[in-house]
Design an enzyme around this catalytic site. Structure first.
Site, PDB file in Angstrom:
ATOM      1  CD  GLU A  94      -5.411  -1.277  -1.214  1.00 57.42           C
ATOM      2  OE1 GLU A  94      -5.828  -1.740  -0.091  1.00 57.42           O
ATOM      3  OE2 GLU A  94      -6.455  -0.681  -1.829  1.00 57.42           O
ATOM      4  CG  HIS A 106     -28.906  30.965 -15.308  1.00 64.47           C
ATOM      5  ND1 HIS A 106     -27.634  30.336 -14.786  1.00 64.47           N
ATOM      6  CD2 HIS A 106     -29.985  30.615 -14.654  1.00 64.47           C
ATOM      7  CE1 HIS A 106     -28.184  30.021 -13.637  1.00 64.47           C
ATOM      8  NE2 HIS A 106     -29.490  30.042 -13.661  1.00 64.47           N
ATOM      9  CB  CYS A 157     -37.283  24.668 -29.196  1.00 62.04           C
ATOM     10  SG  CYS A 157     -36.134  23.238 -28.895  1.00 62.04           S
ATOM     11  CG  HIS A 182     -17.992  39.895 -22.392  1.00 63.21           C
ATOM     12  ND1 HIS A 182     -17.511  41.150 -22.688  1.00 63.21           N
ATOM     13  CD2 HIS A 182     -17.196  38.926 -23.033  1.00 63.21           C
ATOM     14  CE1 HIS A 182     -16.267  40.808 -23.341  1.00 63.21           C
ATOM     15  NE2 HIS A 182     -15.874  39.789 -23.535  1.00 63.21           N
ATOM     16  CG  ASP A 193      -2.155   1.056   1.041  1.00 65.51           C
ATOM     17  OD1 ASP A 193      -2.253   1.594   0.088  1.00 65.51           O
ATOM     18  OD2 ASP A 193      -2.515   1.343   2.408  1.00 65.51           O
TER      19      ASP A 193
END
Length: 679
Positions: A188, A614, A599, A618, A110
DNA sequence: GGGGAAACTACTC
DNA sequence: TTCCAGAGTAGTTTCCCC
């Protein structure tokens, strides 16, 4: 978690932190000698009152109730009942004892604080200083200097800093860890060295020493620890005893084994976590493995057959000695944490992101499955799962979104901090590959390990049976840090095209021009695909768009039963600049002169106002400048950078397997485990 | 009541 | 300033259908 020291202490209001063990455990190597009282107090002070804390209290109450029920059941047991369960337990113990095999020598290797060690190797100035890999919200692992302060993996960084103000934070660098874990054949491993020991006339101890030296040399300084024992369960426990950079050998002798296990805390056993430890201690008064056998009748009375078998085998120190079969992957999933929000548009954007990431992973592995599970974590940390099993196998983003959006919609309204998707119930024909893309065969492991072989002294003696297989496992798990995004990366789930672009950094870039380029270059192929799949996607259009509309808005009648072609043509017509340039397939949602269309369907102004944050104004201005002749302001949904390459770097590609070499063959049964693999 | 699906919990690193 | 992950497996319980 909120493990009580004992039930009596639950009423201790003078030191409430004594009941709060979330971040402290001395089960982890390097945590011995930590000022438990101080750590508990600090963690408690920093956590109390938070949503997380309240959820931990809720979980703790549930466990306490479970323990009380178990105690009540114990109290009701009559002497005759106990005698019966003792007979049952004795029979199981006899059967288990008959399976005891002390003939094998297993080594468990390990790596020590792997991520932290790699970072120290690349920046030696970190040596000797308390350091954690991760950030303020969560750390992946801590070096041994930091662990002395009570800092540990899966602890939030801000608490870790409070525990250790000098703590140095190093951001995770998965590429680096991948490189080093390739060198060490992961971090391991279990190896059955019985035959090697016989052939070379050496001991497990010597083999372990050589393996560790090999890892150290190969990596230029990384250390690992090893345990040598007659079975895997014990080897795993032993590798933890002399961490870091040490090893512990348990002789193949029943008396030695029983002496070793008798005083061992149950928490040291793989598979016994904090909850089971808590239950065993507070319901049955069991803290050590020896006490499991002493209370075997109660174990059989309270637990299921499989659980009782497991506990009793732990008490007897009996673990696996065979080499387990490679198991196929059972499921594949993707989940992301973000700042808690009830904004439905955002949640569906996230869902689409995750669906796409899942689909990419599925396609990389050539898998398809029937059961899709949606995982949600609410703002109050409550975890919910909702599953659906479809008639046909699915793997595309579209199909995943089709089912996932239905599942999510049924939960609304809800404030979430995590969304995850898991696909299981795989197509039998597609299953067969190792469960982990990083898995390699034993032959890969040893034949590519030149330095290791060199250290083992005799190259030819370690050539392996190419039919042997093993499994690999990354010890320190990946910690994605894109957890608190507020912007949104929405890809049209109707767009199949993006699937082929996922490995292309451009497709995940926030740069407008780059996205346009991709669209231009692939639009024809995409159109053909969409035509071919038109019928399949008819329902999908509504399923995807409807949730985006949010409460109070219904799917426009004119699109009921619409095909993709129709939606696309209308979107092109109405969307003009925004949709045709940016790719209407990438953005379902856009704003035209502050009027938003989905749509091609115009939404009321309030829809836009509610979602102002949202929209990237810019980007809209840039778009407007570039598209001369437009007389309206166009805003597109803000595009977020998804660190796909970062995610991809966590997954390793299979290497070319070297051809087996001629020479003396001594098989070593080795395998690399999944953490939850039975011992 | 059996069996499968779903939901949840625990565990590993 | 920052405020509790992600991926995977397995076991148990509950529910529903036949």
């Amino acid at each position: 978690m909120l493990a009580m020291a004992n039930t009596e202490s639950s009423g201790d209001t003078a030191r409430p932190w004594q009941c709060y063990n979330t971040a402290y455990t001395n089960a982890k190597a390097g945590m011995e000698g930590v000022d438990k009282e101080k750590v508990q107090r600090i963690v408690y002070e920093m956590s109390k009152g938070s949503q997380y804390f309240r959820n931990e209290e809720r979980k703790e109450a549930f466990i306490r109730e479970k323990i009380e029920n178990m105690r009540a059941r114990c109290a009701k047991l009559k002497p005759a009942d106990l005698a019966h369960y003792q007979t049952v337990a004795d029979k199981i113990i006899l059967e288990l004892e008959a399976t005891r095999d002390l003939s094998r020598i297993w080594v468990h290797v390990d790596m020590d604080a792997f991520y932290a060690a790699v970072e120290t190797l690349s920046d030696p100035s970190l040596k000797g200083k308390p350091m954690a890999v991760g950030g303020m919200s969560m750390i992946s692992t801590a070096n041994y200097e930091a662990r002395r302060f009570g800092v540990r993996a899966a602890m939030p960084g801000f608490i870790a800093r409070k525990l250790c103000p000098e703590l140095i934070f190093v951001p995770t660098d998965f590429k680096k860890y991948t490189y080093y874990s390739d060198l060490t054949r992961k971090d391991e491993a279990y190896l059955d060295v019985t035959e090697v020991c016989k052939e070379r006339g050496t001991t497990g101890e010597e083999i372990a020493r050589e393996l560790r030296a090999g890892v150290h040399d190969e990596t230029g300084g990384l250390t690992c620890s090893a345990g040598v024992a007659p079975n895997r369960l014990l080897a795993k426990v032993c590798s933890d005893i002399n961490k870091p950079n040490g090893q512990f050998i348990l002789p193949n002798d029943r008396m030695a084994v029983m002496t070793f296990i008798s005083s061992l805390p149950v928490r040291k056993i793989g598979g016994i976590g904090k909850v089971t430890e808590h239950i065993l201690r507070d319901a049955l008064g069991i803290s050590t493995c020896e006490e499991i056998l002493q209370k075997s009748s109660y174990i059989c009375a309270l637990f299921s057959n499989s659980s009782a078998d497991f506990f009793l085998s732990v008490g007897l120190a009996i673990g696996g000695t065979d080499t387990p079969q490679v198991r196929s992957r059972r499921s594949i999933s993707n989940e992301r944490t973000f700042s808690a929000t009830g904004d439905e548009a955002f949640l569906f954007c996230k869902l689409a992101d995750i669906a796409e990431m899942l689909s990419t992973d599925l396609q990389k592995e050539g898998l398809r499955g029937r059961t899709l599970t949606l995982k949600l974590k609410t703002a109050s940390f409550e975890v919910r799962t909702r599953a659906v099993t479809s008639q046909k196998n699915i793997c595309s983003t579209e199909d995943i979104m089709k089912h996932a959006s239905k599942l999510l919609k049924a939960e609304l309204p809800v404030s979430l901090r995590l969304i995850g998707l898991r696909l299981s119930h795989f197509d039998e024909e597609k299953v067969g590959a190792p469960s982990d893309p990083t898995q390699k065969t034993l032959t890969d492991y040893m034949l590519s390990g030149d330095a290791l072989r060199k250290n083992m002294g005799d190259q030819s003696s370690l050539d392996l049976d190419p039919t042997d297989h093993c499994m690999m496992h990354v010890e320190e798990t990946c910690l994605s840090k894109d957890g608190h995004q507020t912007s949104c990366d929405y890809r049209d789930p109707l767009d199949e095209n993006h699937l082929s672009n996922l490995d292309d950094s451009k497709s995940t870039s926030g740069n407008f021009e780059e996205k346009e380029e991709i669209y231009e270059s692939t639009s024809n192929a995409n159109a053909e695909k969409m035509n071919a799949n038109d019928n399949q996607n008819e329902d999908n259009v509504q399923d995807v768009v409807r949730p985006l509309l949010g409460p109070g808005y219904s799917f426009p009648d004119q699109f009921e039963g619409s095909s993709l072609d129709r939606v696309n043509s209308v979107t092109k017509t109405l969307g003009d600049v925004a949709s045709s340039s940016v790719s209407q397939k990438k953005f379902l949602l856009w704003v035209n002169d502050y009027k938003c269309s989905i749509c091609g369907i115009e939404m009321p102004p309030s829809f836009v106002e509610e979602r102002q944050e949202h929209f990237d104004f810019h980007l809209a201005e840039k778009l407007q400048k570039e598209e001369s002749g437009t007389d309206f302001k166009t805003c597109v949904l803000k595009k977020r950078n998804v660190p796909k390459d970062h995610i991809a770097s966590q997954r390793k590609h299979k290497k070319q397997k070297p051809s087996p070499k001629e020479g003396k063959h001594i098989p070593i049964d080795a395998f690399f485990v999944k953490s939850n693999q039975n011992f």
